[in-house]
Design a protein around this motif. Structure first.
Motif, short mmCIF file in Angstrom:
data_model
loop_
_atom_site.label_atom_id
_atom_site.label_comp_id
_atom_site.label_asym_id
_atom_site.label_seq_id
_atom_site.Cartn_x
_atom_site.Cartn_y
_atom_site.Cartn_z
N PRO A 82 -8.71 6.93 25.55
CA PRO A 82 -10.04 6.66 24.99
C PRO A 82 -10.87 7.94 24.91
O PRO A 82 -10.84 8.79 25.80
N GLY A 83 -11.56 8.09 23.78
CA GLY A 83 -12.42 9.25 23.60
C GLY A 83 -11.80 10.39 22.85
O GLY A 83 -12.48 11.36 22.50
N GLY A 84 -10.49 10.32 22.58
CA GLY A 84 -9.82 11.38 21.83
C GLY A 84 -10.03 11.23 20.33
O GLY A 84 -10.58 10.24 19.85
N LYS A 85 -9.59 12.24 19.59
CA LYS A 85 -9.72 12.19 18.13
C LYS A 85 -8.73 11.18 17.54
O LYS A 85 -7.57 11.12 17.95
N ARG A 86 -9.21 10.45 16.54
CA ARG A 86 -8.43 9.34 15.97
C ARG A 86 -8.04 9.69 14.54
O ARG A 86 -8.89 9.95 13.69
N LEU A 87 -6.73 9.64 14.26
CA LEU A 87 -6.20 10.05 12.97
C LEU A 87 -5.56 8.88 12.25
O LEU A 87 -4.79 8.11 12.84
N LEU A 88 -5.87 8.75 10.96
CA LEU A 88 -5.26 7.74 10.11
C LEU A 88 -4.26 8.41 9.17
O LEU A 88 -4.59 9.37 8.49
N LEU A 89 -3.02 7.90 9.16
CA LEU A 89 -2.02 8.29 8.17
C LEU A 89 -1.94 7.16 7.14
O LEU A 89 -1.69 6.01 7.51
N CYS A 90 -2.15 7.48 5.87
CA CYS A 90 -2.26 6.44 4.85
C CYS A 90 -1.28 6.69 3.71
O CYS A 90 -1.18 7.81 3.20
N GLY A 91 -0.58 5.64 3.32
CA GLY A 91 0.32 5.71 2.17
C GLY A 91 0.28 4.41 1.39
O GLY A 91 0.15 3.34 1.99
N HIS A 92 0.39 4.50 0.07
CA HIS A 92 0.39 3.25 -0.72
C HIS A 92 1.81 2.78 -0.96
O HIS A 92 2.75 3.58 -1.09
N ILE A 93 1.98 1.46 -1.03
CA ILE A 93 3.29 0.84 -1.11
C ILE A 93 3.57 0.23 -2.47
O ILE A 93 4.63 -0.35 -2.69
N ASP A 94 2.63 0.37 -3.41
CA ASP A 94 2.85 -0.07 -4.78
C ASP A 94 3.35 1.10 -5.62
O ASP A 94 3.26 2.26 -5.21
N THR A 95 3.88 0.80 -6.80
CA THR A 95 4.34 1.84 -7.72
C THR A 95 3.84 1.52 -9.12
O THR A 95 3.47 0.39 -9.44
N LYS A 96 3.84 2.53 -9.99
CA LYS A 96 3.67 2.27 -11.40
C LYS A 96 4.89 1.50 -11.92
O LYS A 96 5.96 1.53 -11.30
N PRO A 97 4.78 0.82 -13.06
CA PRO A 97 5.93 0.12 -13.60
C PRO A 97 6.96 1.06 -14.22
O PRO A 97 6.63 2.19 -14.60
N VAL A 98 8.20 0.59 -14.34
CA VAL A 98 9.23 1.34 -15.05
C VAL A 98 8.81 1.54 -16.50
O VAL A 98 8.98 2.61 -17.08
#
Length: 417
Positions: A82-98
């Motif tokens: 508790p009290g430390g720096k908090r990091l978010l790793l974010c990636g999207h799971i959708d794609t454009k269409p073929v």
């Protein structure tokens, strides 16, 4: 980097080397799951798979956050001291269409196909390889029994490719209070891997220019006044391209230039025998920091009014309901997360990666607007091959990404003593 982080990374690096095959298998399975949008959006299948995979990897159960049931986002919290720096790793799971390019794929788009050091498949570069690397990096840290001095969160989000209404735009304000900084894993290269640590991502403005002519019997077009909306559309496409390029709003700002993609879509005409009475062309502007929605709209609305006044067609501009304005985003070069990214890439790649700007649009502005400093792009893959045929990612870049993310987590969050 302090001694505790150095020792912890050495342990995690060895663990990631042992997990090479597992990481590739995770990415390959993600590619096989159809998450194409638009026109249809439904990320339930890939979220179901990832929920099970997270459990097998020993990670905490994912929280599901969804605006509507068929568009879920997954959030995994790995608590530190508790009290430390908090990091978010974010990636999207959708794609454009073929899309229309299926016939020129060298492999089946929804099957991960290895050719040499490359893995071909839809979403490999944008950005399922990054998602797999993030998950594996955090799982390896946890498996090594390393206690972090701060929290790390994984956000696996929907709908990035169609405006983020159901994804980061929805999720960011709900989790911002739990996050000190965020990293988006969009591909970092456009000619080769790891071309830059992208501290800036450009925004997006999408609109349609509608052209009104005279629908009538085509046999009379040489005898009676008529305006062919398609012919006028062709003229106006070139007119807008040239006028935007010369306009003050299109000039570079801090070294970055906005890009106007005129006529990415076109429509018009009824059938043979009919003079087209209406046509339209869609455009997207890639906007840079310092540009405002008001100045862009003022330019476009004034242009349409002038074109109507000059005739012969009536011209109007319609702004997209979802993509009318996605802001640009930027992270300060002296931010601790930027420093962690520089150190991580230097350690893993053995060379300095320059600070740079991402040509496209990312989920970064939604977190930035929620008050979370966000690094818009650091991930495996080459943007040039995304949104088109034969998308690929190099196998080595996938594994380098996992090590880079692990290093960033350890150095930014810190290791509990």
């Amino acid at each position: 980097m302090n001694e505790a982080v150095t020792k912890a990374y050495a342990t995690v690096e060895a663990e990631l080397d042992r997990r090479r095959a597992d990481l590739e298998a995770l990415v390959f399975e993600m590619v096989s799951i159809n998450s194409q949008i638009p026109p249809f959006g439904d990320e339930r299948a890939i979220c179901d798979f990832l929920s099970r995979a997270l459990g097998r990897l020993g990670l905490p159960e994912a929280e599901t956050h969804a605006l509507v049931p068929e568009r879920p986002n997954l959030l995994v919290r790995i608590p530190g001291t508790p009290g430390g720096k908090r990091l978010l790793l974010c990636g999207h799971i959708d794609t454009k269409p073929v899309g229309d390019a299926r016939s020129i794929w060298r492999s089946e788009p929804l099957t991960a196909t290895i050719i040499g050091d490359r893995v071909y498949g839809l979403g490999t570069s944008d950005m399922k390889a990054s998602v797999g690397a993030m998950i594996t990096a955090v799982a390896a840290i946890r498996a090594c029994g390393i206690d972090l001095a701060g929290d790390v969160l994984l956000a696996l989000v929907a709908d990035e490719e169609a405006g983020a209404t159901f994804g980061a735009k929805f999720l960011a304000p709900r989790i911002a209070a739990d996050v000190d900084a965020a990293l988006i894993g969009e591909p970092s290269g456009w000619t080769r891997d790891w071309e830059g640590i992208h501290l800036v991502s450009r925004g997006l403005c999408c609109f349609k220019v509608r052209v009104h002519g005279t629908q009538m019997h085509s046999s009379l077009s040489d005898r009676m006044p008529s305006v062919n909306a398609n012919v006028e559309m062709a003229r106006l496409i070139l007119q807008l391209r040239d006028e935007f390029a010369a306009a003050p709003i299109a000039q570079p700002r801090d070294g970055l230039r906005p890009t106007a993609n005129i006529a990415v879509t076109t429509s018009g005409g009824v059938f043979y025998g009919v003079v087209p009475g209406e046509s339209a062309f869609g455009c997207d502007l890639r906007i840079v920091p310092g540009m405002s929605e008001g100045e862009v709209r003022a330019f476009l609305d004034d242009w349409a009014q002038r074109m109507t006044g000059a005739g012969p067609a009536q011209v109007s501009v319609e702004y997209d309901d979802v993509l009318s304005w996605i802001p640009s985003a930027s992270l300060a070069a002296n931010h601790p997360l930027a420093a962690s990214a520089v150190a991580a890439t230097r350690t893993v790649l053995g060379a300095d990666v320059p600070l740079s700007s991402f040509p496209g649009t990312t989920d970064a502005p939604w977190f930035e607007m929620a008050g979370v400093p966000t690094l818009p792009s650091l991930g495996p893959g080459i943007l040039t091959y995304a949104h088109g045929p034969n998308e690929f990612v190099s196998r080595e870049a996938i594994h380098e990404a996992a090590k880079i993310y692990a290093h960033i987590v350890l150095s930014y969050c810190g290791v509990a003593r």
